[in-house]
Design a protein around this motif. Sequence first.
Motif, PDB file in Angstrom:
ATOM      1  N   ILE A 199      -4.583  -0.660   4.702  1.00 59.48           N
ATOM      2  CA  ILE A 199      -4.538   0.629   4.002  1.00 59.48           C
ATOM      3  C   ILE A 199      -4.376   0.408   2.499  1.00 59.48           C
ATOM      4  CG2 ILE A 199      -3.199   2.751   3.685  1.00 59.48           C
ATOM      5  CD1 ILE A 199      -4.742   2.842   6.201  1.00 59.48           C
ATOM      6  N   LEU A 200      -5.141   1.156   1.718  1.00 60.24           N
ATOM      7  CA  LEU A 200      -5.016   1.144   0.255  1.00 60.24           C
ATOM      8  C   LEU A 200      -4.481   2.504  -0.197  1.00 60.24           C
ATOM      9  CD1 LEU A 200      -8.434  -0.497  -0.693  1.00 60.24           C
ATOM     10  CD2 LEU A 200      -6.211  -1.607  -0.706  1.00 60.24           C
ATOM     11  N   PRO A 201      -3.521   2.522  -1.124  1.00 57.19           N
ATOM     12  CA  PRO A 201      -3.010   3.804  -1.617  1.00 57.19           C
ATOM     13  C   PRO A 201      -4.054   4.455  -2.542  1.00 57.19           C
ATOM     14  CG  PRO A 201      -2.030   1.975  -2.833  1.00 57.19           C
ATOM     15  CD  PRO A 201      -2.869   1.370  -1.748  1.00 57.19           C
ATOM     16  N   PRO A 202      -3.982   5.813  -2.732  1.00 54.64           N
ATOM     17  CA  PRO A 202      -3.002   6.710  -2.127  1.00 54.64           C
ATOM     18  C   PRO A 202      -3.537   7.307  -0.825  1.00 54.64           C
ATOM     19  CG  PRO A 202      -4.244   7.880  -3.784  1.00 54.64           C
ATOM     20  CD  PRO A 202      -4.794   6.488  -3.775  1.00 54.64           C
ATOM     21  N   ILE A 203      -2.635   7.912  -0.066  1.00 56.88           N
ATOM     22  CA  ILE A 203      -3.016   8.701   1.105  1.00 56.88           C
ATOM     23  C   ILE A 203      -3.051  10.158   0.652  1.00 56.88           C
ATOM     24  CG2 ILE A 203      -2.280   9.445   3.402  1.00 56.88           C
ATOM     25  CD1 ILE A 203      -0.852   6.680   3.621  1.00 56.88           C
ATOM     26  N   ILE A 204      -4.196  10.827   0.863  1.00 58.20           N
ATOM     27  CA  ILE A 204      -4.375  12.175   0.318  1.00 58.20           C
ATOM     28  C   ILE A 204      -4.402  13.184   1.461  1.00 58.20           C
ATOM     29  CG2 ILE A 204      -5.875  13.672  -1.052  1.00 58.20           C
ATOM     30  CD1 ILE A 204      -6.920  11.157  -2.464  1.00 58.20           C
ATOM     31  N   ILE A 205      -3.497  14.174   1.391  1.00 61.35           N
ATOM     32  CA  ILE A 205      -3.433  15.250   2.377  1.00 61.35           C
ATOM     33  C   ILE A 205      -3.406  16.577   1.625  1.00 61.35           C
ATOM     34  CG2 ILE A 205      -2.169  16.243   4.308  1.00 61.35           C
ATOM     35  CD1 ILE A 205      -0.863  13.512   4.737  1.00 61.35           C
ATOM     36  N   ASP A 206      -4.417  17.419   1.878  1.00 64.03           N
ATOM     37  CA  ASP A 206      -4.535  18.717   1.196  1.00 64.03           C
ATOM     38  C   ASP A 206      -4.475  18.564  -0.324  1.00 64.03           C
ATOM     39  OD1 ASP A 206      -4.718  20.055   3.615  1.00 64.03           O
ATOM     40  OD2 ASP A 206      -2.553  20.322   3.777  1.00 64.03           O
ATOM     41  N   GLY A 207      -5.104  17.525  -0.831  1.00 66.03           N
ATOM     42  CA  GLY A 207      -5.163  17.307  -2.272  1.00 66.03           C
ATOM     43  C   GLY A 207      -3.941  16.651  -2.864  1.00 66.03           C
ATOM     44  N   LYS A 208      -2.881  16.467  -2.075  1.00 65.41           N
ATOM     45  CA  LYS A 208      -1.653  15.852  -2.581  1.00 65.41           C
ATOM     46  C   LYS A 208      -1.643  14.365  -2.245  1.00 65.41           C
ATOM     47  CE  LYS A 208       3.387  16.355  -2.529  1.00 65.41           C
ATOM     48  NZ  LYS A 208       4.536  17.092  -1.949  1.00 65.41           N
ATOM     49  N   LYS A 209      -1.279  13.542  -3.220  1.00 68.64           N
ATOM     50  CA  LYS A 209      -1.282  12.094  -3.045  1.00 68.64           C
ATOM     51  C   LYS A 209       0.073  11.603  -2.539  1.00 68.64           C
ATOM     52  CE  LYS A 209      -4.771  11.247  -6.620  1.00 68.64           C
ATOM     53  NZ  LYS A 209      -5.085  10.561  -7.880  1.00 68.64           N
ATOM     54  N   HIS A 210       0.029  10.659  -1.577  1.00 66.38           N
ATOM     55  CA  HIS A 210       1.255  10.076  -1.038  1.00 66.38           C
ATOM     56  C   HIS A 210       1.177   8.551  -1.120  1.00 66.38           C
ATOM     57  CE1 HIS A 210       2.590  13.908   0.775  1.00 66.38           C
ATOM     58  NE2 HIS A 210       1.279  14.130   0.942  1.00 66.38           N
ATOM     59  N   ALA A 211       2.347   7.925  -1.111  1.00 65.67           N
ATOM     60  CA  ALA A 211       2.396   6.466  -1.143  1.00 65.67           C
ATOM     61  C   ALA A 211       1.960   5.901   0.207  1.00 65.67           C
ATOM     62  CB  ALA A 211       3.806   5.997  -1.477  1.00 65.67           C
ATOM     63  N   LYS A 212       1.655   4.627   0.189  1.00 68.76           N
ATOM     64  CA  LYS A 212       1.210   3.937   1.412  1.00 68.76           C
ATOM     65  C   LYS A 212       2.249   4.038   2.525  1.00 68.76           C
ATOM     66  CE  LYS A 212      -0.336  -0.742   2.675  1.00 68.76           C
ATOM     67  NZ  LYS A 212      -0.655  -2.084   2.134  1.00 68.76           N
ATOM     68  N   SER A 213       3.519   4.049   2.168  1.00 66.82           N
ATOM     69  CA  SER A 213       4.599   4.092   3.164  1.00 66.82           C
ATOM     70  C   SER A 213       4.600   5.394   3.951  1.00 66.82           C
ATOM     71  CB  SER A 213       5.948   3.911   2.465  1.00 66.82           C
ATOM     72  OG  SER A 213       6.136   4.919   1.483  1.00 66.82           O
ATOM     73  N   TYR A 214       3.940   6.441   3.436  1.00 62.19           N
ATOM     74  CA  TYR A 214       3.918   7.734   4.110  1.00 62.19           C
ATOM     75  C   TYR A 214       3.193   7.646   5.450  1.00 62.19           C
ATOM     76  CZ  TYR A 214       3.730  12.829   4.570  1.00 62.19           C
ATOM     77  OH  TYR A 214       3.897  14.116   5.010  1.00 62.19           O
ATOM     78  N   LEU A 215       2.300   6.651   5.598  1.00 62.93           N
ATOM     79  CA  LEU A 215       1.549   6.491   6.845  1.00 62.93           C
ATOM     80  C   LEU A 215       2.501   6.174   8.003  1.00 62.93           C
ATOM     81  CD1 LEU A 215      -1.301   6.442   8.063  1.00 62.93           C
ATOM     82  CD2 LEU A 215      -1.350   3.983   7.653  1.00 62.93           C
ATOM     83  N   LYS A 216       3.512   5.368   7.745  1.00 63.33           N
ATOM     84  CA  LYS A 216       4.473   5.027   8.800  1.00 63.33           C
ATOM     85  C   LYS A 216       5.175   6.282   9.309  1.00 63.33           C
ATOM     86  CE  LYS A 216       5.392   0.369   7.058  1.00 63.33           C
ATOM     87  NZ  LYS A 216       6.408  -0.558   6.529  1.00 63.33           N
ATOM     88  N   LYS A 217       5.501   7.182   8.402  1.00 69.12           N
ATOM     89  CA  LYS A 217       6.157   8.434   8.774  1.00 69.12           C
ATOM     90  C   LYS A 217       5.237   9.264   9.667  1.00 69.12           C
ATOM     91  CE  LYS A 217       8.209  12.564   6.604  1.00 69.12           C
ATOM     92  NZ  LYS A 217       7.324  13.547   7.209  1.00 69.12           N
ATOM     93  N   MET A 218       3.951   9.323   9.319  1.00 65.14           N
ATOM     94  CA  MET A 218       3.007  10.100  10.115  1.00 65.14           C
ATOM     95  C   MET A 218       2.852   9.503  11.513  1.00 65.14           C
ATOM     96  SD  MET A 218      -0.032  11.422   7.607  1.00 65.14           S
ATOM     97  CE  MET A 218      -0.504   9.806   7.016  1.00 65.14           C
ATOM     98  N   VAL A 219       2.796   8.167  11.595  1.00 64.49           N
ATOM     99  CA  VAL A 219       2.642   7.513  12.890  1.00 64.49           C
ATOM    100  C   VAL A 219       3.860   7.781  13.777  1.00 64.49           C
ATOM    101  CG1 VAL A 219       2.517   5.276  14.048  1.00 64.49           C
ATOM    102  CG2 VAL A 219       1.036   5.744  12.097  1.00 64.49           C
TER     103      VAL A 219
END
Length: 777
Positions: A199-219
């Motif tokens: 995974i490469l940052p950022p993670i974008i949800i509804d136009g808002k950027k999140h750090a790479k670590s946010y993926l762990k929270k989603m999982v």
Amino acid sequence: METLSKVPYYMEKTKNKPRHNEEKINTLLKNLEGISYQYDLTEKRFIYLKGESKRITGRPADDFISGKVKWRDIVHHHDVKLFEDALQKLLKKKNHTADFIYRILHKDGSTRWIRDLSKLTKVGNHRVINGILFDVSNIILHKGKPKIVEFQFKSAIDNSPNIIFTADRNMNFVYLNNSARKVFGSLKKLKSKKVTDFILPPIIIDGKKHAKSYLKKMVREACTGKKFINIELKYKDRNGKEIITIARIYPEFTYDGKIEACVFANTEITNSKSQENELRALERAIEYSHDPIFWINSKGQVIYVNKSACKKLGYTKKELLSKTVFDIDPHVKKESWEQHWKRTVARMSYTFETQHKTKNGEIIPVEISVTSFEYNGEIIHSDIVRDISDRKRYEIELIKAKEKAEENETKFKAAFYTSPDAVTINKLNGEYVEINEGFTQWTGWTEKDVIGKLSSEINIWAIPEDREKLIAGLKKNGTVENLESLFRAKDGTLIPALISARIIYLKNIPHILSVTRAIVERKQYESQLLIAKEKAEHSEKLKSAFLAQISHEIRSPLNRILGYVSLIKDFITDNLPEKMNESNKYFDGIEISSKRLIRTIDLILNMSELQTKSYEPLFKEFDIYERLLLLYNEYQNFARVKNLNFELKGKTDDTRIIGDEYSIVQILANLIDNAIKYTEEGKVSIIVDRDKRAQLFVDVADTGIGMSEEFRKELFKPFMQEEIGYSRKYEGSGLGLALVKNYCSINGAIITVKSKKNKGSIFRVVFNRRDFSIDST
């Protein structure tokens, strides 16, 4: 495992779509016994429908795309309300994915059970439902065959063009379909890897950027049953290439309802994202173009304008979009617009000149480059507008220059032939080409006597060496001014005269244009002028003595007054401190007025010294910053009285120069005095620095009244002020800047000024590196 395979809205319009992707989609639909579709809510029709339509509905796909058969018409009458409720929920609930089962009627009269997986998206200005229809009749009617359906479903997932994989709570890979294995490698090689490694940052949800670590929270949340949709993820594949996807993350359930892992269902959008970025860059280039850009439709309405267009015409974007070309271009009339439009469309692109009218009524000459193209089903004009005011002024100046040249030629001919002085044109060897009447009058030589002959042949130069000096000067400088010599007239008379000459070109051949003036009478005046000069020098001495005496008589009482005022101020400070605030303004007024009077006397005396050329500069090395610091302290009170922000900044440590200290201090004092005097609010700044050529300069900048461009031309002339008369707001003699200019010349310094009316001024004095005779004392 649940998945949704979306076919891009633009796929049917793409001429070079990848063949292998199309084959995988067909395989997926065939194995799932399904139909992939796109339904345009704006146009109210299917724009894409592919798969097992014939088998599931008994009707070919074209019947639905053409509108011959409406999908709602084949929904079972018992399930119509269920179908419409699900559709309304899809339209109203944001980011909702519909998943419901209903019945349809096959053409042969039989009933089929359909599972409808769909999602609402927006493509351009269109709202589009993307979905897949599965025939689940076998599951509903033959519950004994789940293994066959499960096998068919897994086969479809394995062969899906989408990148699908599952991961456990610790981000370890559990399953990868064929597309995922091509990106990340086989499951065996990924034992020591985690999803986050790719995974490469950022993670974008509804136009808002999140750090790479946010993926762990989603999982973690997905493994508790939560679903995530429309996530923009960026992966680095096993070869280091970047891949951008739109992903859904949702839980994977076992047969007994437990969650073992979460599913990543990715649709790759790398190419479309690149195209989107390019389109955004193009849109930004158009929007922020230096030249105004308009889009005009066939009715003359403005349908798009960029920022430069709004700025140039003085409108807001909303105001301009309500205008027509008839409001902007005074030369375009409604009655002739239709014919004009047809001609421009036929030509596709061309350039012409016209005028634009601004919001405040100003008329601007412009050059417009027009290009016609189709947009939203209609032909429009893209007009790129360039302000050609400068070019038009240049053209006018060119015409005036041509007229001036013709006028000068006429004047030259008139001056040549009517001048009382002798005017001649010779070749470099001395051959006469043309003479005027003045030459004949004082030499006696006519055109017949001299044209075509050399000056040496008629022996006109009484001192031939002087002609050699003339030729040498012309070769070196191209011009000679006032060479005194003796000339021989036709009758042999010797005539003293001054000759001035320059090289001119006639038909690209160099010639000598000379003007010779007899100075017989001048010689008689020289002795008289010498006497007059001695008298003038005597008068200058008397004037200097008078000014020095007046200076003494004014300075002495003033100094005494200032001394007494200082004593009074000290007395009040010591004995009546409560009166100081009230009294300060009177003491400040006395001090400033007295210094103004002394300064006026100094200016008169200094100008007198310069005019009589009696000022003798003394060049030596000194630190200019130290002198500026003294001036800064001296003018602090003046600035304080006017509530100005007064600052001195030294931006270089090397502030030593060679120059005449007195005159340089006078330069700086005059500039600082003017800056404070003509500034009512804001600040006055003094900056010392060195430029790119290592030359020391001093800037005196203010936020005062500034000056007009017309006045700047007269700025350094004595007694010049922009406001004159008894009604003027600011006092002064008008000598300060004239002295500054003269003192700069003495020190080899250059003074420049930047100023704008009511905005302020910046005076810069640049001290050139020059060699002076330094007084060792």
